[in-house]
Write a protein that holds these residues in place. Sequence first.
Motif, PDB file in Angstrom:
ATOM      1  N   ASP A 204       0.868  -1.171   0.000  1.00 37.94           N
ATOM      2  CA  ASP A 204       0.000   0.000   0.000  1.00 37.94           C
ATOM      3  C   ASP A 204       0.912   1.230   0.000  1.00 37.94           C
ATOM      4  O   ASP A 204       1.598   1.500   0.990  1.00 37.94           O
ATOM      5  CB  ASP A 204      -0.891  -0.061   1.255  1.00 37.94           C
ATOM      6  N   TYR A 207       1.143   6.859   0.441  1.00 37.60           N
ATOM      7  CA  TYR A 207       1.949   8.012   0.913  1.00 37.60           C
ATOM      8  C   TYR A 207       3.322   8.059   0.244  1.00 37.60           C
ATOM      9  O   TYR A 207       4.243   8.703   0.756  1.00 37.60           O
ATOM     10  CB  TYR A 207       2.096   7.948   2.442  1.00 37.60           C
ATOM     11  N   SER A 234      -3.082   5.762  -4.938  1.00 37.09           N
ATOM     12  CA  SER A 234      -4.160   6.661  -5.365  1.00 37.09           C
ATOM     13  C   SER A 234      -3.654   8.092  -5.450  1.00 37.09           C
ATOM     14  O   SER A 234      -2.511   8.384  -5.097  1.00 37.09           O
ATOM     15  CB  SER A 234      -5.321   6.604  -4.368  1.00 37.09           C
ATOM     16  N   LYS A 237      -3.925  11.357  -1.380  1.00 34.25           N
ATOM     17  CA  LYS A 237      -3.065  12.133  -0.468  1.00 34.25           C
ATOM     18  C   LYS A 237      -2.094  13.002  -1.250  1.00 34.25           C
ATOM     19  O   LYS A 237      -1.942  14.183  -0.962  1.00 34.25           O
ATOM     20  CB  LYS A 237      -2.282  11.177   0.446  1.00 34.25           C
ATOM     21  N   ARG A 245     -11.903   9.888  -5.555  1.00 36.43           N
ATOM     22  CA  ARG A 245     -11.838   8.427  -5.586  1.00 36.43           C
ATOM     23  C   ARG A 245     -11.136   7.922  -6.860  1.00 36.43           C
ATOM     24  O   ARG A 245     -11.710   7.171  -7.654  1.00 36.43           O
ATOM     25  CB  ARG A 245     -13.244   7.777  -5.448  1.00 36.43           C
TER      26      ARG A 245
HETATM   27  C1  LIG Z   1      -2.566   3.486   4.516  1.00 35.64           C
HETATM   28  C2  LIG Z   1      -3.778   3.888   3.748  1.00 35.64           C
HETATM   29  N1  LIG Z   1      -4.197   3.101   2.740  1.00 35.64           N
HETATM   30  C3  LIG Z   1      -5.290   3.401   2.023  1.00 35.64           C
HETATM   31  C4  LIG Z   1      -6.024   4.536   2.300  1.00 35.64           C
HETATM   32  C5  LIG Z   1      -7.243   4.826   1.462  1.00 35.64           C
HETATM   33  O1  LIG Z   1      -6.916   5.766   0.480  1.00 35.64           O
HETATM   34  P1  LIG Z   1      -7.960   6.201  -0.654  1.00 35.64           P
HETATM   35  O2  LIG Z   1      -8.524   7.525  -0.247  1.00 35.64           O
HETATM   36  O3  LIG Z   1      -7.167   6.307  -1.892  1.00 35.64           O
HETATM   37  O4  LIG Z   1      -8.991   5.145  -0.743  1.00 35.64           O
HETATM   38  C6  LIG Z   1      -5.636   5.379   3.330  1.00 35.64           C
HETATM   39  C7  LIG Z   1      -6.436   6.565   3.677  1.00 35.64           C
HETATM   40  O5  LIG Z   1      -6.271   7.212   4.672  1.00 35.64           O
HETATM   41  C8  LIG Z   1      -4.478   5.050   4.076  1.00 35.64           C
HETATM   42  O6  LIG Z   1      -4.053   5.817   5.072  1.00 35.64           O
END
Ligand SMILES: Cc1ncc(COP(=O)(O)O)c(C=O)c1O
Length: 404
Positions: A204, A207, A234, A237, A245
């Motif tokens: 994931d 960030y 995505s 952030k 989305r």
């Molecule tokens: C570690 C992590 N993964 C995934 C997400 C979800 O992100 P998205 O807004 O792209 O769905 C977040 C959202 O805070 C996150 O902190």
Amino acid sequence: MRYSSRTEDIAGRGSEAWHLHFLAAERKRAGHPVIFLTVGEPDFDTPPLVVDAAVKSMRSGNTHYTEIVGPLALRQAVADWHEETTGQRVAPSQVVVAAGAQNALFCTIQMLVGPGDEVISPDPAYSTYEAVVGAAGGRMVQVPLDPDRGFHIDLAALERAVTPKSRVILVNTPHNPTGAVMTRDEVEAIAAIAKANDLWLVSDEVYASLSFEKPHVSPASLPGMAERTVVVSSLSKSHAMTGWRVGWAIGPETFAQHLHNLLLCMLYGSPGFIQQAGIVAIREASAEIAQMRDAYRRRRDLVAPWLDRLPGLACRLPEGGMFAMADCRGSGLSSQDFARRLLDEESVAILPADGFGKQGEGFLRISLGLADETLAEACRRIEAFCARLSAEGLSAAGTRRARA
Ligand SMILES: Cc1ncc(COP(=O)(O)O)c(C=O)c1O
């Protein structure tokens, strides 16, 4: 009426983690001057050129069904950006666009995990992971991150967690909630464990653009890892686009084909004008991204040292992401009690980090998604609270001494 057993597995600790935030929202509605340091929501507006692109696209009639896995132009833009940030070259056919990283992660886990399978993930972890795994019928096996090592992974413990039921190692770097950024050595060691045990590695990387000192290392870019790694990410952030989305999963071609089948029956493509805006965001908003990254870094440098100076608190400098993780073990209060009293007495809302896993007990997650002045005001209020706690502690100790 009866609900399926999966329904139970979806309601997990993740939903409890937000209790304090909802309480703070009630207080705000009742007129309290609450400062919210709870949510990972960028305070920046989406760059105007991205908004303009969406409006233009909508006006030109891009309001119909789109390709199930996203238009080629967006998948190519994602593939190019992925190569720029990770060094791994991927074809657009390996990219599948979904409704945010959350949706991409949900779909990915559905593809890789079945009933009884185990997903190994660090503790603490982002609060939705457990429910995502539960929704696929799987079980999260958590490997403690050691707070005293800056919440970096214990590789021996990770290796011990592997069982014949393990299917996936799920990692997140830069890490929410701890702010830890994995080193290249750590990523290589985790990749080696995945390979040795024939596991998938799901990474994931929402960030990725917010790694402040070290370069971001994606496991997918390591030799021999592309065939067993799925990266989810995505624009939420990096581009202040949480509400749009736009997210994706990148993996082997076969994985992308399976994901197509799931998205066909689950989402049926996301809005074309939003995807068009996504292309503009990736291709044309690099200056805005750099400004936001600088702001998060400046705020980190403001907040973490300030909290670290306060009696009863300690706070390491987060290595990345948009949160600081303060250690309140020295205050004598649990995470929950600290956060609750801080809300009651100073109207500052922070998240008790035990909602992210057992290892989060004694810690507080503090969002850096607010303007510098608001963060400074929050720090002043936390300082006043810590001073009061410390005075209470001294007077309680005095009373104990007087009684003795
Ligand atoms: C570690 C992590 N993964 C995934 C997400 C979800 O992100 P998205 O807004 O792209 O769905 C977040 C959202 O805070 C996150 O902190």
